[in-house]
Write an enzyme that holds these catalytic residues in place. Structure first.
Site, mmCIF file in Angstrom:
data_model
loop_
_atom_site.group_PDB
_atom_site.id
_atom_site.type_symbol
_atom_site.label_atom_id
_atom_site.label_comp_id
_atom_site.label_asym_id
_atom_site.label_seq_id
_atom_site.Cartn_x
_atom_site.Cartn_y
_atom_site.Cartn_z
ATOM 1 N N HIS A 107 0.846 -1.210 0.000
ATOM 2 C CA HIS A 107 0.000 0.000 0.000
ATOM 3 C C HIS A 107 0.878 1.256 0.000
ATOM 4 O O HIS A 107 0.672 2.170 -0.807
ATOM 5 C CB HIS A 107 -0.916 -0.035 1.235
ATOM 6 C CG HIS A 107 -1.746 1.197 1.430
ATOM 7 N ND1 HIS A 107 -3.117 1.196 1.367
ATOM 8 C CD2 HIS A 107 -1.389 2.483 1.697
ATOM 9 C CE1 HIS A 107 -3.567 2.433 1.565
ATOM 10 N NE2 HIS A 107 -2.539 3.230 1.777
ATOM 11 N N GLU A 108 1.884 1.287 0.883
ATOM 12 C CA GLU A 108 2.747 2.476 0.982
ATOM 13 C C GLU A 108 3.605 2.641 -0.269
ATOM 14 O O GLU A 108 3.851 3.758 -0.720
ATOM 15 C CB GLU A 108 3.632 2.404 2.227
ATOM 16 C CG GLU A 108 2.892 2.334 3.565
ATOM 17 C CD GLU A 108 1.789 3.365 3.718
ATOM 18 O OE1 GLU A 108 1.895 4.459 3.136
ATOM 19 O OE2 GLU A 108 0.801 3.064 4.407
#
Ligand code: CO
Length: 171
Positions: A137-138
């Site tokens: 996600h990051e």
């Protein structure tokens, strides 16, 4: 360093972040400020672009079973590269830059991750489960991507309506 989380639809979230080449006090100050803002806002991960700094820097702190995020669990990841992915894992994701919205997103369960620490040392980690999800996600943030980009077109339209309503209410 006084940083503020920027929120969708802020266009800066679409910027591709640059590789870090200098591992100096400025980077350490950024990491410290990002860690503080992540913990203060109950986040489990934060990319530098979310505080309007377009550099390939992430902080993560996956909560323990009791919800605590002890400082020793902090992971600082600079210039990450994934060399291997396998399995699938579905998690109900949220994002500090897309407040109040959560959705099930499918990603790889296992990763081999190469990165640098705050002093520029190269590291390799085998990660799985929630940490794997959070890192993917990051890392999407570093490419200017958001988890809402993964929604089906109809779900995305519904999200845009709900989100606009939320923003209006909050003002
Ligand atoms: Co996010």
């Amino acid at each position: 360093m006084n940083l503020k989380i920027i929120e969708y639809p802020d266009k800066r979230l679409r910027v591709k972040s640059e590789e870090v080449k200098v591992f100096d006090k400025k980077l350490h100050d950024l990491l410290d400020a990002m860690n503080k803002i992540m913990i203060d806002t109950n986040g489990i991960g934060l990319a530098a672009i979310q505080v309007a700094q377009p550099v390939r820097v992430l902080v993560l702190n996956i909560p323990e079973e009791d919800g605590e995020q002890p400082p020793e669990n902090l992971l600082e990841i600079i210039n990450p590269v994934i060399s291997d992915k396998s399995g699938t894992f579905i998690y109900n994701e949220g994002c500090l830059s897309v407040p109040t919205f959560y959705e099930d997103i499918e990603r790889a369960e296992f990763l081999t991750l190469h990165f640098q620490d705050r002093d520029g040392n190269t590291k390799t980690l085998e990660v799985e489960g929630m940490l794997s999800i959070a890192i993917q996600h990051e890392m999407d943030h570093l490419e200017g991507k958001l988890f809402i980009d993964k929604l089906s077109p109809s779900r995305r339209r519904k999200f845009e309506k709900e989100y606009k309503r939320m923003l209006k209410k909050r003002k």
